[in-house]
Enzyme design. Structure first.
Site, PDB file in Angstrom:
ATOM      1  N   GLU A 195       0.818  -1.212   0.000  1.00  0.00           N
ATOM      2  CA  GLU A 195       0.000   0.000   0.000  1.00  0.00           C
ATOM      3  C   GLU A 195       0.854   1.266   0.000  1.00  0.00           C
ATOM      4  OE1 GLU A 195      -3.133   0.596  -0.378  1.00  0.00           O
ATOM      5  OE2 GLU A 195      -3.915  -1.452  -0.334  1.00  0.00           O
TER       6      GLU A 195
ATOM      7  N   GLU B 208      -9.972   1.091  -8.482  1.00  0.00           N
ATOM      8  CA  GLU B 208     -10.570   1.227  -7.148  1.00  0.00           C
ATOM      9  C   GLU B 208     -11.062   2.650  -6.895  1.00  0.00           C
ATOM     10  OE1 GLU B 208      -8.011  -0.233  -4.078  1.00  0.00           O
ATOM     11  OE2 GLU B 208      -7.957  -2.284  -4.891  1.00  0.00           O
TER      12      GLU B 208
END
Length: 216
Positions: A113, A163
């Site tokens: 991430e 996303e």
């Protein structure tokens, strides 16, 4: 026995929970489970049957990227629909975070991430703790780290298009982050925890990482 030891002793006493029924009320991007349960009471005996809905969104990990050589941190900024629904400013300053996928550990998620959301390559990780975010209605936990910045690829924005992510980074001295927290500009709870931890531990963490680098 001092009062602290007494409190710890009381906390270590294990209660019992009787799940009478559990069903899944909703399953989409997130999931809601309905429970009917009873639990032991502090005064003894069992409670009446209690109905509750629990929001299941998985478990997460988060990291505050920190450069111990320069004293700088990286915070990210992105739109949060939950903040919008709460009538708050929906563009939040946050630490890097994400949902842990199947067969993925919190450390691996943190490295992944950090690159996706901030273009940041991390080295050493210092675990701060694992926290329940809203235990009255959600099972979610977040495992929080402070991560060593090795490299930061600076771009206009970050995130995964599929996303719907649109993220930008803010690099600042750690002290500026502490000031933002004091001024009420940090409204994300796990980010507040990370900044408070770093304020208390920056000197010792810098010393440890610097000494390890010299001795490597």
């Amino acid at each position: 026995m001092d009062n602290t030891a007494h409190i710890i002793g009381e906390l270590n006493k294990t209660g019992q929970v009787e799940v009478i029924k559990k069903t899944t009320s909703f399953k989409g991007y997130f999931q809601v489970d309905s429970y009917r349960f009873r639990h032991t009471l502090f005064a003894g005996g069992m409670s009446e049957e209690i109905p509750r809905e629990i929001f299941e969104r998985g478990h997460a990990a988060a990291v505050l990227p920190f450069d111990h050589k320069t004293g700088e941190i990286i915070l990210i900024e992105q739109f949060r629909p939950g903040a919008y629904a709460a009538s708050q400013d929906p563009w939040l300053l946050e630490v890097v975070a994400g949902i842990i996928e199947e067969n993925e550990n919190p450390e691996d998620l943190t490295h992944r991430e950090a690159m996706e959301e901030a273009g940041c390559t991390l080295g050493r990780l210092k675990k701060i703790g694992t926290f329940l975010m809203t235990p009255g209605g959600s099972s979610e936990t977040i495992t929080l780290f402070c991560g060593e910045i090795l490299h930061h690829e600076k771009k206009e924005s970050y995130g995964l298009d599929h996303e719907g992510e649109d993220i930008r980074t803010h690099t600042m001295k750690a002290e500026q982050g502490f000031e933002l927290l004091v001024e009420g500009k940090i409204t994300n709870a796990i980010t507040a925890i990370a900044l408070q931890w770093l304020e208390l531990n920056q000197t010792s963490l810098t010393s440890v990482w610097s000494n390890e680098t010299q001795n490597a």
